[in-house]
Design a protein around this motif. Structure first.
Motif: not given
Length: 180
Positions: A48, A63-68, A79-80, A82, A87
């Motif tokens: 990360k 930026s953001q991270v979201r579960p993947l 995580a993805e 974004v 993305p």
């Protein structure tokens, strides 16, 4: 890490879509072995951190991270990434069955980002500095000093005597005893 062109389906008129991407794999110790360093191993937060450093270097602070969920990455450990709602890549821990299939000796962490998408989102131009004409040279020197002399003092004296060519000093080992 590797930077290269990736070809995927979904391009115009049924052709392949070409994209410049960077892929990073991390495994093993976090830093080089030394007498003063720990034995910490890289982890998901190192992957990360690599992503965050790249985004920061490009001036992309939001930026953001979201579960993947991907079969090649451990569930709950991916995580993805974004940026501005788009993305741009992913990071995570490579799934155990993948590591076992390739006979990898420990956990592997992976990041993959689209440089084309990041370049389009970057708010400022990037500066370029040419590579040096001659490669760097490393020297390993052994010095005998009294045990009372601090490592910082040895480093300071080496830096004082250099003539503009030295970029880094790393004190990495201590030998003591009758063999000296």
């Amino acid at each position: 890490f590797e930077v290269g062109r990736v070809f995927r389906s979904g391009g115009d008129e049924g052709r392949a879509r070409e994209e410049l991407r960077v892929a990073v794999a991390l495994t093993g110790l976090r830093g080089p072995r030394s007498w003063f360093g720990g034995r910490d191993r890289v982890d998901l937060y190192d992957a990360k951190g690599v992503v965050e450093l790249l985004l920061d270097a490009l001036g992309l602070e939001e930026s953001q991270v979201r579960p993947l969920a991907l079969p090649l990455l451990e569930e709950g450990r991916a995580a993805e990434v974004v940026v501005s709602g788009e993305p741009v890549g992913l990071f995570g821990e490579v799934a155990l069955p993948v590591c076992e299939a390739f006979d990898l000796g420990g956990p592997v962490y992976y990041a993959d980002l689209s440089l084309d998408r990041l370049r389009a989102l970057a708010p400022r131009g990037l500066a370029y500095r040419a590579l040096p004409r001659f490669p760097a040279i490393q020297r390993d020197l052994a010095l005998v000093v009294s045990a009372e002399v601090a490592a910082s003092e040895v480093s300071r004296v080496i830096r004082e005597g250099e003539e503009g060519m030295l970029t880094r000093v790393t004190l990495f080992d201590v030998y003591a005893g009758d063999q000296i």
